[in-house]
Write an enzyme that holds these catalytic residues in place. Structure first.
Site, mmCIF file in Angstrom:
data_model
loop_
_atom_site.group_PDB
_atom_site.id
_atom_site.type_symbol
_atom_site.label_atom_id
_atom_site.label_comp_id
_atom_site.label_asym_id
_atom_site.label_seq_id
_atom_site.Cartn_x
_atom_site.Cartn_y
_atom_site.Cartn_z
ATOM 1 N N GLY A 1 -26.710 8.351 -3.668
ATOM 2 C CA GLY A 1 -26.053 9.035 -2.469
ATOM 3 C C GLY A 1 -25.075 10.115 -3.100
ATOM 4 N N LYS B 1 -20.440 6.785 -10.251
ATOM 5 C CA LYS B 1 -20.158 8.010 -9.747
ATOM 6 C C LYS B 1 -19.904 9.112 -10.460
ATOM 7 C CE LYS B 1 -16.657 8.902 -6.118
ATOM 8 N NZ LYS B 1 -15.469 8.638 -5.336
ATOM 9 N N ASP C 1 -9.598 6.226 4.189
ATOM 10 C CA ASP C 1 -11.239 6.953 4.314
ATOM 11 C C ASP C 1 -12.248 5.625 4.797
ATOM 12 O OD1 ASP C 1 -13.079 8.728 4.626
ATOM 13 O OD2 ASP C 1 -13.525 8.814 2.718
ATOM 14 N N VAL D 1 -23.568 9.542 -6.581
ATOM 15 C CA VAL D 1 -23.693 8.181 -7.071
ATOM 16 C C VAL D 1 -25.107 7.751 -7.574
ATOM 17 C CG1 VAL D 1 -23.260 5.675 -6.619
ATOM 18 C CG2 VAL D 1 -21.781 7.558 -5.682
ATOM 19 N N GLY E 1 -21.665 12.327 -1.951
ATOM 20 C CA GLY E 1 -20.415 12.411 -1.380
ATOM 21 C C GLY E 1 -19.741 13.682 -1.290
ATOM 22 N N ASN E 2 -18.242 13.203 -0.990
ATOM 23 C CA ASN E 2 -17.488 14.750 -0.814
ATOM 24 C C ASN E 2 -17.145 15.083 -2.248
ATOM 25 O OD1 ASN E 2 -17.436 14.750 1.955
ATOM 26 N ND2 ASN E 2 -15.415 13.240 1.947
ATOM 27 N N PHE E 3 -16.976 14.591 -3.340
ATOM 28 C CA PHE E 3 -16.474 14.867 -4.541
ATOM 29 C C PHE E 3 -17.600 14.606 -5.670
ATOM 30 C CE2 PHE E 3 -12.841 16.074 -3.029
ATOM 31 C CZ PHE E 3 -12.106 15.076 -2.209
ATOM 32 N N GLY E 4 -18.824 14.147 -5.373
ATOM 33 C CA GLY E 4 -19.712 13.914 -6.449
ATOM 34 C C GLY E 4 -20.923 13.197 -5.951
#
Length: 674
Positions: A363, A385, A491, A370, A365-368
């Site tokens: 997947g 991650k 979050d 996985v 995400g906002n910062f990187g």
């Protein structure tokens, strides 16, 4: 057999036959597919029972990025790859290729003569019948960064001095060939190599002194060669975890520091002229040490004994004081806990994920991103991650997550195994976190199945959803009330809740987590408060948008929205929520007499099937349905009570957990007894 008619396909963009039981030869027509190399650019046929040669027509697929035909029964000459320019993964391991004497390595010459072969990360040629000399140009491929494996062949000649060009390589395997002469001194330039295997050859002479520069070296195996001279002292200063020097002609005193402190991690058997070292090696005592001692006068011996005794007593007293002081120091708990973590490098993670292959991507995400990976050190499947440091706030998110994760431990929190902070092979900053792998993915994937998933996995039952709600409530209760310093997650949403093999919920992603203001003075300000609170739209508490301080009630709002989403099946960002209507008010409005309209249809279908299987009277079934309705209504009420707009009106996590546990107990009675 692989159908020959595949060559007639017009729109094929990805071709893989890996890990099956295909027999026969590789059809020539496959490499005539005109569109096969446009997108994925992969040929994967490893792990079958294919025979015959690799077709010469493979060179027609000029845009190939990966060739994987390992673990088959292929024979004959390896064809030329001079037309293939962008290759980054080449694996013919475990076949019977070669056997044609001087022509065996012609394909390597054609491979290295390619002017644009600048992306090759991995070259795996082991366990074949290749012979001849190693082409020097192979050692000039500076792009090789995962590993170069030429082991278990019949290669002869010397190791080219161009090996020093492999500055980015992580692993080099040349073992079980017929290589000879000295190991070139240029090998000391390979500062990124972590594993070097040259055993079972005919190398001679001394180990090069330049190898002292190989600070990344962890495993070195030079056993079963004809190496001679003294074992270099610099080996004790390297970060080696495994060293094999067995069955050579080494002589003289064995070093006693570093890796030589362990007879388990170090092997020196078969070197008949070695002496000294620790007792565990069971080597004879060195004669020159005895003769030197005999030449010392009696008075000098007495002085040496007295000085040694005083130094020894001083050291013992110092150590006792050190351990006493350390035990009484609060900071010792955090420093000792860090030793539990694995030490991984960029190369370890690169190899674990297959070069950060898209096939291992779990997947984004906002910062990187996985990735799924397999760590060599533990043979564990993990989730890795990788931070996108070009993204604003990613570095601060990494610091915040590390600061939180090192202070928490709970069965319903995703466990961090280790972190990596360093540089990639291009010298760029690299940061990553390694977590335990959750086989069942995220809660979001289960609540909102896409069409392709309906046939692959079952759906979450009512009881499973209640259990997951309790799991996350337990995690929040721990974070809010039982940590060294209370923590606000900031979050909370389904995609940050991961499910293990038993579908137990684990809360993860602490990139936005914050310590409560009253505990801030215990931390450095730039480590605990540098991440701006953002959260995720639909789940973030409304007061945060007006500049209010972080609080546990902010998490309670997100938890309330999560509960409502789990049992209504509707996202808070659903298109139906507009003109002032949101998930909170929608659920609240259905509590009176429209409960069935609010509940996820998947659960309603489950409840209906449950009623059909119960061997009770119609009155009993109606009573059971009524009781389940009461449970569902209680859960919806909890979700509503947690997601009030005003923080003061929201339930506390402790009360929420108690009520959810009561609902589960009641629900179990209906399902088992009803």
């Amino acid at each position: 057999m692989i159908p020959k008619t595949l060559g007639q396909l017009k729109n094929l963009v990805f071709l893989t036959f890996g890990e099956n039981k295909f027999v026969g030869t590789i059809p020539i027509s496959i490499f005539n597919i005109s569109t096969m190399t446009i997108l994925e650019q992969v040929i994967s046929m490893g792990g079958n029972h294919l025979t015959g040669p690799i077709p010469e027509s493979i060179s027609n697929a000029s845009n190939l990025m990966e060739i994987q035909v390992q673990d088959n029964n292929l024979i004959g000459k390896v064809p030329s790859f001079s037309k293939i320019r962008g290759l980054n993964w080449f694996n013919i391991d475990k076949n019977n290729l070669g056997g044609e004497q001087s022509t065996d390595l012609d394909f390597l010459y054609s491979l290295t003569n390619s002017t644009k072969l600048e992306n090759l990360l991995l070259l795996h040629l082991s366990t074949n019948d290749l012979s001849g000399n190693i082409p020097p140009k192979i050692m000039g491929l500076s792009s090789l960064s995962i590993y170069l494996d030429l082991s278990q062949n019949s290669l002869t000649g010397s190791l080219p001095k161009e090996v020093g060009n492999l500055r980015n390589l992580g692993e080099l395997s040349l073992n079980e060939n017929k290589l000879s002469q000295q190991i070139p001194s240029n090998i000391g330039s390979c500062t990124s190599i972590e594993r070097l295997y040259v055993h079972d050859n005919f190398f001679e002479g001394h180990l090069p002194s330049t190898m002292s520069s190989m600070r990344g070296l962890q495993v070195l195996n030079v056993s079963n060669n004809q190496l001679s001279g003294q074992i270099p002292e610099y080996l004790a200063s390297l970060n080696l975890t495994n060293l094999s020097l067995s069955y050579n002609n080494f002589e003289g005193a064995l070093p006693i520091g570093g890796i030589f402190k362990s007879a388990i991690s170090t092997s020196v058997a078969g070197n008949k002229k070695l002496c000294g070292g620790l007792l565990d090696f069971q080597l004879p005592k060195c004669d020159y040490e005895e003769s030197k001692w005999r030449r010392i006068s009696g008075t000098t011996k007495v002085l040496i004994f007295i000085v040694s005794t005083l130094v020894g007593v001083t050291c013992i007293l110092s150590l006792l004081y050190f351990f006493w002081f350390r035990r009484n120091k609060k900071a010792s708990t955090s420093s000792s806990s860090e030793d539990r973590f694995l030490h991984v490098s960029y190369h370890n993670l690169l190899k674990a994920t297959g070069g950060f292959s898209s096939t291992n991507l779990l997947g984004v995400g906002n910062f990187g991103s996985v990735y799924r990976g397999l760590l060599d050190q533990t043979q564990l499947i993990v989730a890795i991650k990788i931070l996108n440091l070009a993204c604003h706030g990613a570095s601060k998110s990494f610091v915040a997550e590390c600061e939180v994760l090192r202070r928490i431990q709970h069965r319903n929190l995703v466990k961090v195994l280790t972190v990596c902070s360093g540089f990639d092979f291009n010298g760029n900053d690299f940061k990553a976190l390694v977590y335990e792998f959750m086989a069942n993915g995220s809660l979001d994937e289960w609540l909102h199945l896409v069409a392709s998933q309906y046939t692959k996995r079952s759906k979450l039952s009512l009881l499973e959803r209640v259990n997951i709600s309790i799991d996350i409530a337990c995690a929040l209760d721990y974070l809010h009330h039982y940590c060294e310093m209370p923590i606000v997650h900031c979050d909370l949403k389904p995609s940050n809740i991961l499910l293990d093999d038993e579908r137990t919920g684990h809360l993860g992603d602490f990139g936005l987590a914050r310590f409560l203001p009253e505990a801030m003075h215990k931390l450095l300000a730039n480590q605990s408060s540098s991440v701006k609170v953002k959260g995720s739209f639909g789940y973030i508490a409304p007061e945060y948008g007006m500049g209010s301080a972080v609080s546990t009630q902010g998490d309670m709002y997100s938890f309330g929205v999560l509960i409502l989403e789990m049992f209504t099946g509707k996202r808070p960002t659903d298109d139906m929520f507009e003109n002032g209507l949101d998930l909170h008010y929608f659920a609240k409005a259905t509590l009176t007499d429209q409960m069935e309209k609010a509940i996820d249809p998947v659960m309603l279908q489950e409840i209906e099937e449950l009623n059909k299987t119960q061997r009770v009277t119609p009155e009993g079934k109606n009573k059971s349905w009524s009781n389940i309705q009461d449970c569902l209504a209680s859960i919806i009420k909890i979700g509503v009570a947690c997601s009030f707009e005003s923080p003061r009106e929201r339930m506390d996590i402790g009360d929420t957990l108690t009520r959810l546990q009561g609902i589960r107990k009641k629900l179990l009675n209906f399902i088992v007894i009803g």
